[in-house]
Design a protein around this motif. Structure first.
Motif, mmCIF file in Angstrom:
data_model
loop_
_atom_site.group_PDB
_atom_site.id
_atom_site.type_symbol
_atom_site.label_atom_id
_atom_site.label_comp_id
_atom_site.label_asym_id
_atom_site.label_seq_id
_atom_site.Cartn_x
_atom_site.Cartn_y
_atom_site.Cartn_z
ATOM 1 N N LEU A 23 -161.801 58.422 45.126
ATOM 2 C CA LEU A 23 -162.541 58.643 46.367
ATOM 3 C C LEU A 23 -164.014 58.253 46.215
ATOM 4 O O LEU A 23 -164.594 57.629 47.112
ATOM 5 C CB LEU A 23 -162.457 60.114 46.789
ATOM 6 C CG LEU A 23 -161.136 60.575 47.392
ATOM 7 C CD1 LEU A 23 -161.172 62.076 47.619
ATOM 8 C CD2 LEU A 23 -160.841 59.846 48.684
ATOM 9 N N LEU A 24 -164.599 58.610 45.074
ATOM 10 C CA LEU A 24 -165.991 58.264 44.823
ATOM 11 C C LEU A 24 -166.168 56.748 44.762
ATOM 12 O O LEU A 24 -167.128 56.194 45.324
ATOM 13 C CB LEU A 24 -166.477 58.921 43.531
ATOM 14 C CG LEU A 24 -167.937 58.731 43.190
ATOM 15 C CD1 LEU A 24 -168.815 59.358 44.268
ATOM 16 C CD2 LEU A 24 -168.240 59.330 41.838
ATOM 17 N N GLN A 25 -165.255 56.064 44.106
ATOM 18 C CA GLN A 25 -165.328 54.595 44.051
ATOM 19 C C GLN A 25 -165.203 53.990 45.440
ATOM 20 O O GLN A 25 -165.923 53.038 45.770
ATOM 21 C CB GLN A 25 -164.231 54.039 43.134
ATOM 22 C CG GLN A 25 -164.487 54.263 41.664
ATOM 23 C CD GLN A 25 -163.343 53.785 40.800
ATOM 24 O OE1 GLN A 25 -162.246 53.475 41.294
ATOM 25 N NE2 GLN A 25 -163.573 53.737 39.506
ATOM 26 N N ASP A 26 -164.313 54.545 46.248
ATOM 27 C CA ASP A 26 -164.166 54.049 47.617
ATOM 28 C C ASP A 26 -165.445 54.273 48.422
ATOM 29 O O ASP A 26 -165.879 53.394 49.184
ATOM 30 C CB ASP A 26 -162.984 54.726 48.319
ATOM 31 C CG ASP A 26 -161.642 54.312 47.733
ATOM 32 O OD1 ASP A 26 -161.593 53.293 47.009
ATOM 33 O OD2 ASP A 26 -160.649 55.014 48.001
ATOM 34 N N LEU A 27 -166.054 55.448 48.251
ATOM 35 C CA LEU A 27 -167.301 55.736 48.969
ATOM 36 C C LEU A 27 -168.424 54.801 48.534
ATOM 37 O O LEU A 27 -169.187 54.305 49.377
ATOM 38 C CB LEU A 27 -167.720 57.191 48.740
ATOM 39 C CG LEU A 27 -166.919 58.240 49.486
ATOM 40 C CD1 LEU A 27 -167.324 59.628 49.004
ATOM 41 C CD2 LEU A 27 -167.103 58.120 50.977
ATOM 42 N N VAL A 28 -168.528 54.566 47.243
ATOM 43 C CA VAL A 28 -169.572 53.665 46.738
ATOM 44 C C VAL A 28 -169.337 52.257 47.271
ATOM 45 O O VAL A 28 -170.281 51.574 47.708
ATOM 46 C CB VAL A 28 -169.605 53.686 45.192
ATOM 47 C CG1 VAL A 28 -170.467 52.559 44.632
ATOM 48 C CG2 VAL A 28 -170.097 55.043 44.692
ATOM 49 N N PHE A 29 -168.090 51.816 47.271
ATOM 50 C CA PHE A 29 -167.780 50.484 47.786
ATOM 51 C C PHE A 29 -168.139 50.373 49.265
ATOM 52 O O PHE A 29 -168.752 49.389 49.699
ATOM 53 C CB PHE A 29 -166.292 50.184 47.557
ATOM 54 C CG PHE A 29 -165.851 48.887 48.125
ATOM 55 C CD1 PHE A 29 -166.195 47.690 47.508
ATOM 56 C CD2 PHE A 29 -165.088 48.836 49.290
ATOM 57 C CE1 PHE A 29 -165.795 46.481 48.037
ATOM 58 C CE2 PHE A 29 -164.691 47.634 49.834
ATOM 59 C CZ PHE A 29 -165.038 46.446 49.204
ATOM 60 N N GLU A 30 -167.749 51.394 50.029
ATOM 61 C CA GLU A 30 -168.061 51.386 51.470
ATOM 62 C C GLU A 30 -169.574 51.421 51.703
ATOM 63 O O GLU A 30 -170.090 50.749 52.608
ATOM 64 C CB GLU A 30 -167.400 52.577 52.174
ATOM 65 C CG GLU A 30 -165.900 52.488 52.275
ATOM 66 C CD GLU A 30 -165.448 51.314 53.138
ATOM 67 O OE1 GLU A 30 -166.095 51.030 54.164
ATOM 68 O OE2 GLU A 30 -164.444 50.690 52.769
ATOM 69 N N LYS B 243 -171.656 48.559 53.542
ATOM 70 C CA LYS B 243 -172.476 48.912 54.693
ATOM 71 C C LYS B 243 -173.894 48.376 54.536
ATOM 72 O O LYS B 243 -174.475 47.795 55.471
ATOM 73 C CB LYS B 243 -172.489 50.436 54.857
ATOM 74 C CG LYS B 243 -173.307 50.922 56.030
ATOM 75 C CD LYS B 243 -173.272 52.434 56.073
ATOM 76 C CE LYS B 243 -174.235 52.946 57.115
ATOM 77 N NZ LYS B 243 -174.317 54.396 57.115
ATOM 78 N N HIS B 244 -174.464 48.527 53.336
ATOM 79 C CA HIS B 244 -175.836 48.027 53.088
ATOM 80 C C HIS B 244 -175.889 46.495 53.150
ATOM 81 O O HIS B 244 -176.857 45.943 53.640
ATOM 82 C CB HIS B 244 -176.345 48.512 51.722
ATOM 83 C CG HIS B 244 -176.715 49.960 51.714
ATOM 84 N ND1 HIS B 244 -177.531 50.547 52.651
ATOM 85 C CD2 HIS B 244 -176.405 50.955 50.843
ATOM 86 C CE1 HIS B 244 -177.688 51.822 52.388
ATOM 87 N NE2 HIS B 244 -176.989 52.107 51.267
ATOM 88 N N LYS B 245 -174.839 45.864 52.674
ATOM 89 C CA LYS B 245 -174.816 44.394 52.738
ATOM 90 C C LYS B 245 -174.749 43.928 54.188
ATOM 91 O O LYS B 245 -175.405 42.953 54.555
ATOM 92 C CB LYS B 245 -173.615 43.832 51.948
ATOM 93 C CG LYS B 245 -173.828 43.848 50.462
ATOM 94 C CD LYS B 245 -172.633 43.228 49.762
ATOM 95 C CE LYS B 245 -172.802 43.283 48.268
ATOM 96 N NZ LYS B 245 -171.650 42.703 47.575
ATOM 97 N N LEU B 246 -173.950 44.630 54.982
ATOM 98 C CA LEU B 246 -173.834 44.239 56.417
ATOM 99 C C LEU B 246 -175.153 44.513 57.144
ATOM 100 O O LEU B 246 -175.528 43.772 58.046
ATOM 101 C CB LEU B 246 -172.688 44.981 57.070
ATOM 102 C CG LEU B 246 -171.282 44.540 56.660
ATOM 103 C CD1 LEU B 246 -170.246 45.456 57.298
ATOM 104 C CD2 LEU B 246 -171.025 43.096 57.024
ATOM 105 N N GLU B 247 -175.821 45.589 56.794
ATOM 106 C CA GLU B 247 -177.097 45.906 57.432
ATOM 107 C C GLU B 247 -178.195 44.924 57.041
ATOM 108 O O GLU B 247 -179.080 44.616 57.816
ATOM 109 C CB GLU B 247 -177.545 47.334 57.059
ATOM 110 C CG GLU B 247 -176.732 48.401 57.740
ATOM 111 C CD GLU B 247 -177.145 49.801 57.284
ATOM 112 O OE1 GLU B 247 -177.985 49.925 56.378
ATOM 113 O OE2 GLU B 247 -176.601 50.761 57.845
ATOM 114 N N ASP B 248 -178.152 44.418 55.822
ATOM 115 C CA ASP B 248 -179.163 43.488 55.343
ATOM 116 C C ASP B 248 -179.005 42.106 55.996
ATOM 117 O O ASP B 248 -179.976 41.351 56.099
ATOM 118 C CB ASP B 248 -179.083 43.338 53.830
ATOM 119 C CG ASP B 248 -179.573 44.604 53.109
ATOM 120 O OD1 ASP B 248 -180.260 45.405 53.751
ATOM 121 O OD2 ASP B 248 -179.256 44.764 51.910
#
Length: 84
Positions: A67-74, A78-83
């Motif tokens: 779950l933590l890996q999934d959250l970090v990936f998401e 998200k940051h890449k899409l925002e940038d």
């Protein structure tokens, strides 16, 4: 005076079996064996329960890690899409 040089505990095995003490002696041996078997069985059951708990904790840890890996990936996605 005559000195008695007779041994106090001069009993053979057959004579020992005829005494009431032999019943107590054998019951004590049987009781000790039963208590030992009971203690060993209870410790074995305790070890089995501890192994199951450890396995459950490992499974939970693996699930939490995933779950933590999934959250970090998401979060990275998200940051890449925002940038952009």
């Amino acid at each position: 005076m005559k000195m008695m040089k007779e041994k106090i505990f001069n009993l053979g095995f057959k004579q020992f079996l005829k005494t009431p003490f032999s019943v107590v002696f054998f019951l004590a041996i049987i009781g000790l064996c039963w208590i030992g078997k009971y203690l060993i069985d209870s410790k074995e059951n305790e070890l089995i329960l501890q192994r199951e708990r450890i396995k459950e904790c490992d499974d939970e840890r693996k699930h939490d890690k995933q779950l933590l890996q999934d959250l970090v990936f998401e979060n990275k996605r998200k940051h890449k899409l925002e940038d952009k």
